[in-house]
Design an enzyme around this catalytic site. Structure first.
Site, PDB file in Angstrom:
ATOM      1  N   MET A   1      -2.514   4.712   9.079  1.00 44.99           N
ATOM      2  CA  MET A   1      -2.642   4.512   7.619  1.00 44.99           C
ATOM      3  C   MET A   1      -2.948   3.045   7.285  1.00 44.99           C
ATOM      4  O   MET A   1      -2.161   2.365   6.673  1.00 44.99           O
ATOM      5  CB  MET A   1      -1.329   4.958   6.941  1.00 44.99           C
ATOM      6  CG  MET A   1      -0.975   6.402   7.207  1.00 44.99           C
ATOM      7  SD  MET A   1       0.784   6.742   6.876  1.00 44.99           S
ATOM      8  CE  MET A   1       1.589   6.000   8.308  1.00 44.99           C
TER       9      MET A   1
ATOM     10  N   GLN B   1      -1.906  11.816  -1.276  1.00 45.15           N
ATOM     11  CA  GLN B   1      -1.412  10.753  -2.143  1.00 45.15           C
ATOM     12  C   GLN B   1      -2.140  10.765  -3.481  1.00 45.15           C
ATOM     13  O   GLN B   1      -1.514  10.667  -4.545  1.00 45.15           O
ATOM     14  CB  GLN B   1      -1.600   9.391  -1.480  1.00 45.15           C
ATOM     15  CG  GLN B   1      -1.271   8.203  -2.382  1.00 45.15           C
ATOM     16  CD  GLN B   1      -2.091   6.967  -2.041  1.00 45.15           C
ATOM     17  OE1 GLN B   1      -2.368   6.709  -0.879  1.00 45.15           O
ATOM     18  NE2 GLN B   1      -2.475   6.204  -3.041  1.00 45.15           N
TER      19      GLN B   1
ATOM     20  N   THR C   1       2.612   0.779   7.518  1.00 46.95           N
ATOM     21  CA  THR C   1       1.970   0.929   6.219  1.00 46.95           C
ATOM     22  C   THR C   1       2.909   0.382   5.153  1.00 46.95           C
ATOM     23  O   THR C   1       4.123   0.343   5.363  1.00 46.95           O
ATOM     24  CB  THR C   1       1.696   2.420   5.923  1.00 46.95           C
ATOM     25  OG1 THR C   1       1.283   2.586   4.564  1.00 46.95           O
ATOM     26  CG2 THR C   1       2.939   3.263   6.137  1.00 46.95           C
TER      27      THR C   1
ATOM     28  N   THR D   1       1.992   1.241   1.499  1.00 44.27           N
ATOM     29  CA  THR D   1       1.887   2.269   0.469  1.00 44.27           C
ATOM     30  C   THR D   1       2.741   3.491   0.769  1.00 44.27           C
ATOM     31  O   THR D   1       3.434   4.023  -0.105  1.00 44.27           O
ATOM     32  CB  THR D   1       0.422   2.702   0.293  1.00 44.27           C
ATOM     33  OG1 THR D   1      -0.351   1.577  -0.132  1.00 44.27           O
ATOM     34  CG2 THR D   1       0.298   3.817  -0.732  1.00 44.27           C
TER      35      THR D   1
ATOM     36  N   CYS E   1      -0.241  -5.327   2.289  1.00 43.83           N
ATOM     37  CA  CYS E   1      -1.142  -4.362   2.909  1.00 43.83           C
ATOM     38  C   CYS E   1      -1.631  -5.010   4.196  1.00 43.83           C
ATOM     39  O   CYS E   1      -2.125  -6.147   4.169  1.00 43.83           O
ATOM     40  CB  CYS E   1      -2.304  -4.035   1.975  1.00 43.83           C
ATOM     41  SG  CYS E   1      -3.527  -2.921   2.677  1.00 43.83           S
ATOM     42  N   THR E   2      -1.496  -4.317   5.305  1.00 44.57           N
ATOM     43  CA  THR E   2      -1.869  -4.899   6.593  1.00 44.57           C
ATOM     44  C   THR E   2      -3.290  -5.425   6.583  1.00 44.57           C
ATOM     45  O   THR E   2      -3.577  -6.509   7.090  1.00 44.57           O
ATOM     46  CB  THR E   2      -1.722  -3.840   7.700  1.00 44.57           C
ATOM     47  OG1 THR E   2      -0.408  -3.311   7.673  1.00 44.57           O
ATOM     48  CG2 THR E   2      -1.997  -4.441   9.064  1.00 44.57           C
ATOM     49  N   GLU E   3      -4.196  -4.653   5.971  1.00 36.64           N
ATOM     50  CA  GLU E   3      -5.599  -5.039   5.997  1.00 36.64           C
ATOM     51  C   GLU E   3      -5.862  -6.350   5.268  1.00 36.64           C
ATOM     52  O   GLU E   3      -6.800  -7.069   5.601  1.00 36.64           O
ATOM     53  CB  GLU E   3      -6.457  -3.913   5.396  1.00 36.64           C
ATOM     54  CG  GLU E   3      -6.580  -2.669   6.263  1.00 36.64           C
ATOM     55  CD  GLU E   3      -5.380  -1.742   6.161  1.00 36.64           C
ATOM     56  OE1 GLU E   3      -5.297  -0.780   6.936  1.00 36.64           O
ATOM     57  OE2 GLU E   3      -4.505  -1.982   5.290  1.00 36.64           O
TER      58      GLU E   3
END
Length: 229
Positions: A10, A52, A83, A85, A196-198
């Site tokens: 995710m 989601q 994740t 979220t 958020c990791t990204e």
């Protein structure tokens, strides 16, 4: 060394960062040929993301709970959700297993408080910024949490989902996010949580004046502390 249970997918970019950083961390701390003991289950991001968007959170929780049970059966000593979220269903996942969940919001809040901050900004997906499940957990540690104005949420979300989850890191998007950080600084934030990791692929400490609190980096460090204690 304890076995770290990862529930990932995710996105897969996020899971790859966790896997790589955990192994680099063990190598750095123990030396030699040491690597992390990891049990990893990866879900289909398209499936859980669609649920989601339809607000079918019980079904999301069921999928992630089953994934968590899988890593528990594989021998994990504790659990990490790769994740931000989907920490929306963290309680449901935690209740499905008999091993502890290392909750991301608690880890990040502890790091902010170590820096003696009282007010922080949160950047993440539209869902993470517009709902209170994550910011409330951070606020429960005595911190004030700022998020960008609602009109900016879709911009950040587009950068995450249309670019970063596909490995695209654009200078134009970095400039956009940095301008939002400046607004949050003006609003009183004393630090910036990259929720958020990204986003950690896009924004580095050299890009902003506020101290950064990158969720994945902090989560990994906390997982290593527990696994190697």
């Amino acid at each position: 060394m304890q076995t770290i249970g990862l529930v990932g997918g995710m996105s897969w970019e996020s899971s790859a960062a966790y896997y790589q950083d955990l192994n680099l961390g063990v190598e750095a701390r123990l030396g030699g040929l040491h690597s992390a003991r990891i049990a990893l289950t990866s879900v289909d991001f398209d499936e859980v993301n669609a649920l989601q968007e339809q607000e079918r959170w019980d079904e999301v929780g069921a999928i992630l709970a089953e994934a968590a049970r899988g890593v528990e059966r594989a021998g994990a000593d504790f659990l990490v959700l790769c994740t931000t979220t989907f920490h929306m269903v963290a309680d449901q996942v935690a209740e499905a297993v008999d091993i502890p969940l290392l909750h991301l919001a608690d880890v990040v809040a502890d790091a902010c408080k170590e820096h003696r901050l009282e007010s922080v900004a949160l950047l993440g997906t539209t869902f993470a910024m517009s709902r209170s499940f994550f910011s409330d957990r951070i606020a429960s540690h005595g911190l004030t949490v700022h998020v960008p104005e609602a009109r900016h949420h879709e911009t950040v979300n587009r950068i995450i989902y249309d670019e970063l989850v596909h490995g695209k890191v654009l200078d134009s998007s970095r400039r956009t996010v940095v301008s939002l950080v400046d607004e949050l600084w003006d609003a009183g934030a004393g630090g910036l949580i990259l929720g958020c990791t990204e986003l950690e692929l896009l924004v580095k400490q050299a890009d902003v004046e506020l101290p950064l609190f990158p969720c994945t980096t902090l989560h990994v460090a906390a997982a290593l502390d527990r696994a190697l204690a």
